[in-house]
Motif scaffolding. Structure first.
Motif, PDB file in Angstrom:
ATOM      1  N   THR A 137       6.382   6.615   5.338  1.00 47.08           N
ATOM      2  CA  THR A 137       6.910   6.179   6.629  1.00 47.08           C
ATOM      3  C   THR A 137       7.752   7.294   7.238  1.00 47.08           C
ATOM      4  OG1 THR A 137       8.774   5.152   5.466  1.00 47.08           O
ATOM      5  CG2 THR A 137       6.945   3.727   6.099  1.00 47.08           C
ATOM      6  N   GLU A 144       1.879   4.127   1.324  1.00 45.99           N
ATOM      7  CA  GLU A 144       1.813   4.962   2.519  1.00 45.99           C
ATOM      8  C   GLU A 144       3.219   5.432   2.880  1.00 45.99           C
ATOM      9  OE1 GLU A 144      -1.939   3.097   5.033  1.00 45.99           O
ATOM     10  OE2 GLU A 144       0.099   2.428   5.475  1.00 45.99           O
ATOM     11  N   LYS A 169      -3.115   7.294   6.811  1.00 44.01           N
ATOM     12  CA  LYS A 169      -2.260   6.678   7.823  1.00 44.01           C
ATOM     13  C   LYS A 169      -2.184   7.505   9.104  1.00 44.01           C
ATOM     14  CE  LYS A 169       2.280   4.566   8.502  1.00 44.01           C
ATOM     15  NZ  LYS A 169       3.572   4.200   7.881  1.00 44.01           N
ATOM     16  N   CYS A 170      -2.126   8.828   8.986  1.00 43.77           N
ATOM     17  CA  CYS A 170      -1.993   9.642  10.192  1.00 43.77           C
ATOM     18  C   CYS A 170      -3.280  10.428  10.444  1.00 43.77           C
ATOM     19  CB  CYS A 170      -0.785  10.575  10.112  1.00 43.77           C
ATOM     20  SG  CYS A 170      -0.962  11.968   9.001  1.00 43.77           S
ATOM     21  N   ARG A 223      -5.861  12.467   7.918  1.00 47.01           N
ATOM     22  CA  ARG A 223      -7.078  11.682   7.659  1.00 47.01           C
ATOM     23  C   ARG A 223      -8.328  12.360   8.210  1.00 47.01           C
ATOM     24  NH1 ARG A 223      -5.869   7.689  10.572  1.00 47.01           N
ATOM     25  NH2 ARG A 223      -7.271   8.078  12.329  1.00 47.01           N
ATOM     26  N   CYS A 225      -3.774   9.103   2.247  1.00 46.24           N
ATOM     27  CA  CYS A 225      -3.654   7.655   2.440  1.00 46.24           C
ATOM     28  C   CYS A 225      -4.340   7.213   3.728  1.00 46.24           C
ATOM     29  CB  CYS A 225      -2.189   7.235   2.450  1.00 46.24           C
ATOM     30  SG  CYS A 225      -1.293   7.677   3.960  1.00 46.24           S
ATOM     31  N   ARG A 278       0.849  -1.193   0.000  1.00 44.10           N
ATOM     32  CA  ARG A 278       0.000   0.000   0.000  1.00 44.10           C
ATOM     33  C   ARG A 278       0.883   1.240   0.000  1.00 44.10           C
ATOM     34  NH1 ARG A 278      -5.266   1.458   1.675  1.00 44.10           N
ATOM     35  NH2 ARG A 278      -5.376   3.509   2.683  1.00 44.10           N
TER      36      ARG A 278
END
Length: 631
Positions: free
Chosen positions: A337, A335, A492-493, A497, A490, A333
């Motif tokens: 890092t 995303e 993730k955070c 989001r 994405c 995926r």
């Protein structure tokens, strides 16, 4: 052509093929053909995505048929080329050495071009570009205001060579930089040239390219990777696509040079599958380069080997961030890092990896060939070289422009772009795509470089530049970009989001006429929090359109909230239509109204029943005497 086994052999081939390109370069010594004078000509037809969609392939076919019919086959060559940059004026046909530049050409124009220009030596005036400010036709490309202030380095071969013929790339000094590097330079020499040149990454962050290479070289590993980021996710941006469509070999060559510099033998081009023409031309260039020994094992007879493969992206904006891109290449995926470690230490498959974008790579062969001092002499103290921008929006000359760093926004918009369409008033320009900011008229004279744009709340980004006029609502513009980033996050955070969704909700509330003064305070505070706490560049820069429009166009936000009014008349729920005394009582507005909210008798002043009005605008657009106003 057989495999090329040495740098000397490549240089000889380059000299031979460069002769066929000489006549295509603009030259004031070359006179336009006079009547009945026939000479060797070269006709190039734009084969970029936009022009191909407007039947440029059929134009080439018709031109060739007419040339054959006229008996000019031995004197005139017709070929496809990459994007000339003047995208809105396509399809474009250029005739060399005359340097005649025809715009908005159709397949039906082929016969007239051959008969009038190639046979009789007369310019086809109706196909010439007309300067929007002085309303005069321009015969030659180098006399057009759109090109006069440009300095094309990354785009140097776009519109000049046939991108599907590697011999033309070689004739335009293609792969000579790679040969020079493999023959005369050590990896440290190459990195020093890149550092001394001052080239910074053109993908948005602006990190010095030479330093990134030096970091990757410093780490020992059994395998290292070079990645080309060709994802290009900004709305309205098409710089990288045009380079790959018009000069793919320059990128392949640069990736091999980067591989030599850091000790990598493998390269990956990560390109969105939505770019079929760019993909096709990359595949042709890869095949031809491998056949000639310019990629693969023991390049040019050296002990250096380097190969490149293509990986497709699905169009995710977040995959423009290098760690998300790497995960996507690995099949995971997309995303981001946390860093460190940076990709230069641990990137693709946990190996040292260098990621640069297409435009960055396109500069590298020219820097190697002409030297670091040459490139360093262009631009500003902190931003060297040139930058390609996709100029779009409410502008007369839409297209790709490449200008030295330090050029002002005013020069790009008015001197190159030809000013605002329909004589409207300039309001703002958005640079940096969804991650950038909106710049007002008072900052039009700012020099374009990384630091200057950041200082006024915008950014360079990959090079999108959207011009807006007085009919644009800046609150609506901020909402438009937030809709994009919310969709592309994405997830993730949490700041990105959730926070960006809340920003969008507040903006939607304001544009619907339901906003409060507290909403304005919340909007500003939340935008700054997201900027400070998001994981990657997408989230950190997503609030920029909100913060910049609030800074420079605060009065529009206040009008939406306090006065329940959209000054630009864009936000539908805040628009009010009224009929003035200019009304002649023709009843057309009443007849066109879908909800019958207009009353009045024939030859008498009509009125709009505001409670019933659905703000469709039928009365406004249909009134023959402009008696309906939008407030």
């Amino acid at each position: 052509m057989n495999r090329i086994n040495s740098f000397e052999e490549l240089q000889k081939i380059s000299q031979d093929f460069s002769k066929k390109l000489d006549m295509r370069e603009p030259s004031h010594e070359e006179e336009l053909a006079v009547e009945n004078k026939r000479c060797e000509r070269y006709v190039t037809v734009c084969g970029g995505t936009g022009c191909k969609s407007a039947e440029s392939d059929k134009i080439i076919e018709n031109l060739q048929a007419e040339i054959d019919k006229a008996g000019l086959s031995d004197e005139v060559t017709v070929a496809v080329t990459g994007c000339f940059g003047f995208c809105e004026k396509g399809p474009i046909v250029k005739i060399s050495p005359d340097n005649a530049f025809y715009v908005h050409v159709t397949p039906d124009d082929a016969a007239e071009i051959v008969t009038e220009h190639l046979l009789e030596g007369r310019i086809v005036d109706r196909l010439l570009y007309e300067e929007p400010t002085i309303k005069e036709k321009v015969k030659r490309q180098d006399e057009m205001s759109f090109y006069k202030k440009q300095e094309r380095i990354a785009l140097r071969n776009c519109g000049l060579i046939n991108p599907e013929d590697i011999t033309e790339s070689i004739g335009a000094e293609g792969y000579l930089a790679l040969g020079k590097v493999l023959t005369d330079m050590t990896p440290d020499d190459v990195i020093k040239v890149m550092i001394d040149s001052g080239l910074r990454g053109r993908g948005g962050g602006g990190f010095p390219t030479g330093k990134k290479w030096a970091f990757a070289k410093a780490y020992d590993a059994d395998q290292k990777y070079i990645i080309c980021n060709a994802d290009e996710g900004d709305p309205g941006a098409f710089m990288d696509r045009s380079i790959l469509e018009g000069d793919p070999n320059s990128v392949l060559e640069a990736m091999a040079i980067a591989g030599y510099a850091i000790g990598a033998t493998k390269g990956v081009i990560y390109i969105r599958a939505e770019y079929p023409l760019a993909v096709n031309r990359l595949m042709i260039a890869l095949k031809q380069a491998k056949e000639l020994g310019l990629l693969g094992e023991n390049i040019l007879g050296s002990n250096f080997s380097f190969d490149i493969e293509i990986k497709y992206g699905a169009g995710a904006f977040v995959c423009g961030e290098e760690t998300a891109l790497i995960h996507s290449v690995e099949g995971c995926r997309g995303e981001p890092t946390n860093k460190p470690p940076f990709p230069a230490e641990s990137g693709l498959w946990n190996k040292p990896t260098c990621v640069n974008n297409v435009e960055t790579y396109a500069n590298i062969p020219a820097i190697i060939n002409k030297g670091a001092d040459w490139y360093n002499s262009i631009g500003t103290a902190g931003s060297k070289g040139t930058k390609v921008f996709a100029l779009a929006g409410k502008i007369n000359n839409v297209g790709l422009v490449e200008v030295p760093m330090g050029t002002t926004l005013r020069e790009i918009i008015y001197d190159i772009g030809g000013g605002i369409k329909n004589g409207r008033k300039f309001k703002a320009v958005q640079t940096g795509g969804p991650s950038g900011g909106c710049i007002p008229a008072e900052d039009l004279d700012i020099a374009i470089d990384y630091e200057s744009l950041t200082s006024i709340g915008s950014m360079m980004g990959s090079g999108g530049m959207i011009v807006m006029d007085e009919d644009n609502c800046m609150v609506d513009i901020a909402k438009f970009y937030l809709e994009f980033t919310v969709e592309e996050s994405c997830g993730k955070c949490t700041p990105c989001r959730v926070g960006n969704k809340r920003l969008l909700e507040i903006l939607t509330k304001i544009t619907n006429g339901q906003g409060t003064e507290q909403d304005l305070e919340n909007l500003k505070e939340l935008a700054q929090t997201i900027k400070d706490t998001s994981l990657c560049g997408l989230g950190q820069t997503a609030p920029n359109p909100v913060l910049s429009t609030m800074k420079y166009f605060w009065d529009e936000y206040v009008a939406h909230v306090k006065e329940r009014r959209c000054p630009a008349g864009v936000c539908k729920n805040l628009v009010r239509y009224e009929i003035t005394n200019k009304c002649i009582g023709c009843t057309k507005c009443a007849r066109n109204c879908p909800v019958s909210c207009i009353s009045g008798k024939v030859k008498e002043l009509h009125t709009i029943i505001q409670d019933k009005c659905i703000k469709c605008g039928a009365c406004f657009t249909g009134c023959p005497v402009d008696a309906v106003i939008k407030k």
